[in-house]
Write a protein that holds these residues in place. Structure first.
Motif, PDB file in Angstrom:
ATOM      1  N   ALA A 100       7.159 -20.934  -8.510  1.00  0.00           N
ATOM      2  CA  ALA A 100       6.403 -20.502  -9.681  1.00  0.00           C
ATOM      3  C   ALA A 100       6.662 -19.028  -9.977  1.00  0.00           C
ATOM      4  O   ALA A 100       6.793 -18.211  -9.061  1.00  0.00           O
ATOM      5  N   ARG A 101       6.689 -18.695 -11.256  1.00  0.00           N
ATOM      6  CA  ARG A 101       6.981 -17.314 -11.663  1.00  0.00           C
ATOM      7  C   ARG A 101       5.702 -16.480 -11.695  1.00  0.00           C
ATOM      8  O   ARG A 101       5.275 -15.968 -12.719  1.00  0.00           O
ATOM      9  N   HIS A 102       5.099 -16.373 -10.524  1.00  0.00           N
ATOM     10  CA  HIS A 102       3.889 -15.568 -10.362  1.00  0.00           C
ATOM     11  C   HIS A 102       3.891 -14.992  -8.953  1.00  0.00           C
ATOM     12  O   HIS A 102       4.289 -15.666  -8.000  1.00  0.00           O
ATOM     13  N   LEU A 103       3.469 -13.735  -8.830  1.00  0.00           N
ATOM     14  CA  LEU A 103       3.379 -13.111  -7.516  1.00  0.00           C
ATOM     15  C   LEU A 103       2.175 -12.171  -7.505  1.00  0.00           C
ATOM     16  O   LEU A 103       1.968 -11.397  -8.448  1.00  0.00           O
ATOM     17  N   HIS A 104       1.401 -12.272  -6.431  1.00  0.00           N
ATOM     18  CA  HIS A 104       0.245 -11.387  -6.252  1.00  0.00           C
ATOM     19  C   HIS A 104       0.646 -10.295  -5.263  1.00  0.00           C
ATOM     20  O   HIS A 104       0.912 -10.580  -4.087  1.00  0.00           O
ATOM     21  N   VAL A 105       0.728  -9.050  -5.748  1.00  0.00           N
ATOM     22  CA  VAL A 105       1.210  -7.926  -4.938  1.00  0.00           C
ATOM     23  C   VAL A 105       0.135  -6.839  -4.930  1.00  0.00           C
ATOM     24  O   VAL A 105      -0.018  -6.098  -5.913  1.00  0.00           O
ATOM     25  N   PRO A 106      -0.650  -6.712  -3.845  1.00  0.00           N
ATOM     26  CA  PRO A 106      -1.722  -5.713  -3.808  1.00  0.00           C
ATOM     27  C   PRO A 106      -1.193  -4.297  -4.051  1.00  0.00           C
ATOM     28  O   PRO A 106      -0.175  -3.894  -3.480  1.00  0.00           O
ATOM     29  N   LEU A 107      -1.902  -3.564  -4.894  1.00  0.00           N
ATOM     30  CA  LEU A 107      -1.595  -2.157  -5.162  1.00  0.00           C
ATOM     31  C   LEU A 107      -2.564  -1.252  -4.410  1.00  0.00           C
ATOM     32  O   LEU A 107      -2.166  -0.291  -3.776  1.00  0.00           O
ATOM     33  N   GLN A 108      -3.845  -1.509  -4.527  1.00  0.00           N
ATOM     34  CA  GLN A 108      -4.975  -0.790  -3.923  1.00  0.00           C
ATOM     35  C   GLN A 108      -5.256   0.554  -4.584  1.00  0.00           C
ATOM     36  O   GLN A 108      -6.399   0.885  -4.836  1.00  0.00           O
ATOM     37  N   SER A 109      -4.230   1.320  -4.898  1.00  0.00           N
ATOM     38  CA  SER A 109      -4.413   2.565  -5.662  1.00  0.00           C
ATOM     39  C   SER A 109      -3.070   2.981  -6.238  1.00  0.00           C
ATOM     40  O   SER A 109      -2.018   2.686  -5.664  1.00  0.00           O
ATOM     41  N   GLY A 110      -3.111   3.677  -7.379  1.00  0.00           N
ATOM     42  CA  GLY A 110      -1.887   4.204  -7.960  1.00  0.00           C
ATOM     43  C   GLY A 110      -1.695   5.685  -7.682  1.00  0.00           C
ATOM     44  O   GLY A 110      -0.706   6.275  -8.125  1.00  0.00           O
ATOM     45  N   GLU A 111      -2.617   6.280  -6.935  1.00  0.00           N
ATOM     46  CA  GLU A 111      -2.552   7.707  -6.601  1.00  0.00           C
ATOM     47  C   GLU A 111      -1.968   7.868  -5.200  1.00  0.00           C
ATOM     48  O   GLU A 111      -2.484   7.315  -4.225  1.00  0.00           O
ATOM     49  N   ASP A 112      -0.894   8.634  -5.091  1.00  0.00           N
ATOM     50  CA  ASP A 112      -0.188   8.739  -3.817  1.00  0.00           C
ATOM     51  C   ASP A 112      -1.037   9.335  -2.701  1.00  0.00           C
ATOM     52  O   ASP A 112      -0.954   8.908  -1.542  1.00  0.00           O
ATOM     53  N   GLY A 113      -1.871  10.334  -3.028  1.00  0.00           N
ATOM     54  CA  GLY A 113      -2.732  10.918  -1.999  1.00  0.00           C
ATOM     55  C   GLY A 113      -3.720   9.905  -1.454  1.00  0.00           C
ATOM     56  O   GLY A 113      -3.982   9.860  -0.243  1.00  0.00           O
ATOM     57  N   VAL A 114      -4.264   9.074  -2.313  1.00  0.00           N
ATOM     58  CA  VAL A 114      -5.190   8.027  -1.872  1.00  0.00           C
ATOM     59  C   VAL A 114      -4.446   6.991  -1.043  1.00  0.00           C
ATOM     60  O   VAL A 114      -4.950   6.519  -0.011  1.00  0.00           O
ATOM     61  N   LEU A 115      -3.240   6.622  -1.477  1.00  0.00           N
ATOM     62  CA  LEU A 115      -2.452   5.667  -0.707  1.00  0.00           C
ATOM     63  C   LEU A 115      -2.163   6.183   0.699  1.00  0.00           C
ATOM     64  O   LEU A 115      -2.222   5.423   1.676  1.00  0.00           O
ATOM     65  N   ARG A 116      -1.853   7.474   0.824  1.00  0.00           N
ATOM     66  CA  ARG A 116      -1.624   8.053   2.166  1.00  0.00           C
ATOM     67  C   ARG A 116      -2.892   7.982   2.993  1.00  0.00           C
ATOM     68  O   ARG A 116      -2.861   7.630   4.186  1.00  0.00           O
ATOM     69  N   ALA A 117      -4.016   8.316   2.389  1.00  0.00           N
ATOM     70  CA  ALA A 117      -5.290   8.264   3.113  1.00  0.00           C
ATOM     71  C   ALA A 117      -5.634   6.831   3.529  1.00  0.00           C
ATOM     72  O   ALA A 117      -6.264   6.612   4.568  1.00  0.00           O
ATOM     73  N   MET A 118      -5.220   5.869   2.728  1.00  0.00           N
ATOM     74  CA  MET A 118      -5.432   4.463   3.062  1.00  0.00           C
ATOM     75  C   MET A 118      -4.497   3.978   4.169  1.00  0.00           C
ATOM     76  O   MET A 118      -4.748   2.945   4.796  1.00  0.00           O
ATOM     77  N   GLY A 119      -3.393   4.697   4.396  1.00  0.00           N
ATOM     78  CA  GLY A 119      -2.394   4.243   5.368  1.00  0.00           C
ATOM     79  C   GLY A 119      -1.560   3.094   4.847  1.00  0.00           C
ATOM     80  O   GLY A 119      -1.166   2.191   5.604  1.00  0.00           O
ATOM     81  N   ARG A 120      -1.218   3.135   3.542  1.00  0.00           N
ATOM     82  CA  ARG A 120      -0.586   1.978   2.915  1.00  0.00           C
ATOM     83  C   ARG A 120       0.941   1.907   3.074  1.00  0.00           C
ATOM     84  O   ARG A 120       1.549   0.926   2.696  1.00  0.00           O
TER      85      ARG A 120
END
Length: 396
Positions: A232-252
């Protein structure tokens, strides 16, 4: 013989775990009885404080109407006091998912070796191929309640997938806690190879992946997705945040540019995602950046989670964004997602799709867009889009 009821809270993996308990009880000669059952199984979720609250409420309610209640799943393994103080007929089963069906069935007691071939309750067959997670995102309690990443043998996955198709399921969803970590090293399988081979099962009409981390969206997997006709042409890809500083704090383990680069080869897929709002340190600018990345990635639908401190995580003691700000950001993002979904649906007007009818009057197309459609539940029907409502695409 005991009558039992079973329900789950949370994700698709929680559903597959609940179904494993259901199948074991049926195989032991017990009967499923939604009303008036002696035994209840509540497979719980703990991804947020609200999920634990709902799980506790479900267990307490079941305790009033059943002789015995088994609380299973992530919430049961949390190790906190989420289920303290419940009636004595509630048994909290803090075990790994692989061990839980055997424990519950053993405690209930077998009637006989019936070996029932139980069809899944849902039209789609969810097949769990992987469990656990070996990473440590700062907000996530799942590694502590699910354990380290582990994969099923490819032979077992393929055997179950064939069985589900033989039972009449036209669509299979491969699911796991961290699906991209799937490996059967002895047999030489990656997730990409597994996708290829499940997709070749005779009689299977559609194959989906439940959710995958963007770091696992690599060239090998993209090729497998494109080379598998029933995918199927669908994919669920978690983002969690678009801000790089927040992503680093999340450990993503990725930044926003990496996310956008990884999903770019899937421009013709319908992308959906998860986003956490109100993570510690998220300010208005960081939230606006998230909205921008959602747009640039062409994400059509977002599951929004207000940040909730979880016990034992790196950010358990941090909750700096006020509740009213979380609510406001959550509402804005949900509205953003609603508008994006409607735009995608409107673009389909006049085009055709094949819809799997999963309940009376409703179903999902190849790209997981919802349709309002006539047809027998469980059947695939070819339809043409004639309009759009807030609930989905109207089929001609």
């Amino acid at each position: 013989m005991a009558g039992f009821s079973i329900r789950f809270l949370g994700c698709k993996v929680s559903y597959t775990d609940a179904q494993a308990i259901r199948e074991r009880l049926l195989a032991d000669g017990h009967t499923e009885a939604p009303e008036g059952a002696e035994i209840a199984v509540v497979n719980t979720c703990c991804v947020t404080h609200e999920a634990v609250r709902k799980s506790r409420h479900a267990a307490a309610r079941a305790a009033r109407t059943h002789g015995k209640v088994y609380v299973t799943g992530c919430g049961a393994s949390l190790g906190a006091d989420g289920f303290d103080g419940l009636p004595e007929n509630v048994v909290v089963v803090a075990r790994r998912s692989e061990e839980t069906p055997r424990f519950v069935a053993g405690d209930v007691g077998a009637v006989g070796c019936v070996q029932a071939e139980a069809r899944l309750e849902r039209v789609r067959a969810f097949v769990k191929v992987q469990d656990g997670c070996s990473f440590s995102c700062g907000f996530c309690v799942i590694p502590s309640v699910r354990g380290a990443s582990r994969s099923r043998r490819a032979e077992a996955v393929l055997r179950e997938a064939r069985r589900r198709v033989e039972q009449g399921h036209k669509e299979i969803v491969l699911t796991g806690i961290n699906l991209g970590c799937y490996r059967d090293r002895e047999a030489g399988y990656t997730l990409a190879r597994l996708v290829h081979e499940v997709g070749e099962i005779p009689g299977l009409a559609r194959l989906r992946l439940s959710s995958i981390e963007v770091n696992h969206v690599n060239g090998e997997l993209v090729d497998a997705l494109r080379e598998t006709p029933v995918l199927a042409r669908h994919l669920h890809v978690p983002l969690q945040s678009g801000e790089d500083g927040v992503l680093r704090a999340m450990g993503r383990r990725y930044d926003s540019a990496t996310y956008l680069r990884r999903v770019e080869p899937l421009a013709d897929f319908n992308l959906t995602s998860d986003v956490i709002v109100g993570f510690p340190g998220e300010d208005d600018q960081a939230f606006r950046r998230t909205l921008e990345v959602v747009d640039r990635a062409r994400i059509s639908s977002v599951h929004v989670f207000p940040y909730s401190p979880r016990p034992g995580t790196a950010t358990a003691a941090a909750d700096t964004v006020p509740p009213h700000v979380k609510r406001e950001r959550g509402e804005r993002l949900r509205e953003h997602s609603r508008v994006a979904s409607l735009e995608r649906w409107r673009a389909k007007v006049g085009s055709e799709d094949v819809v799997l009818v999963d309940r009376p009057g409703r179903g999902y197309g190849d790209d997981y867009s919802p349709w309002l459609v006539r047809g027998e539940v469980g059947e695939l029907v070819r339809v043409r889009a004639r309009g759009v409502t807030e609930e989905g695409i109207l089929a001609a």
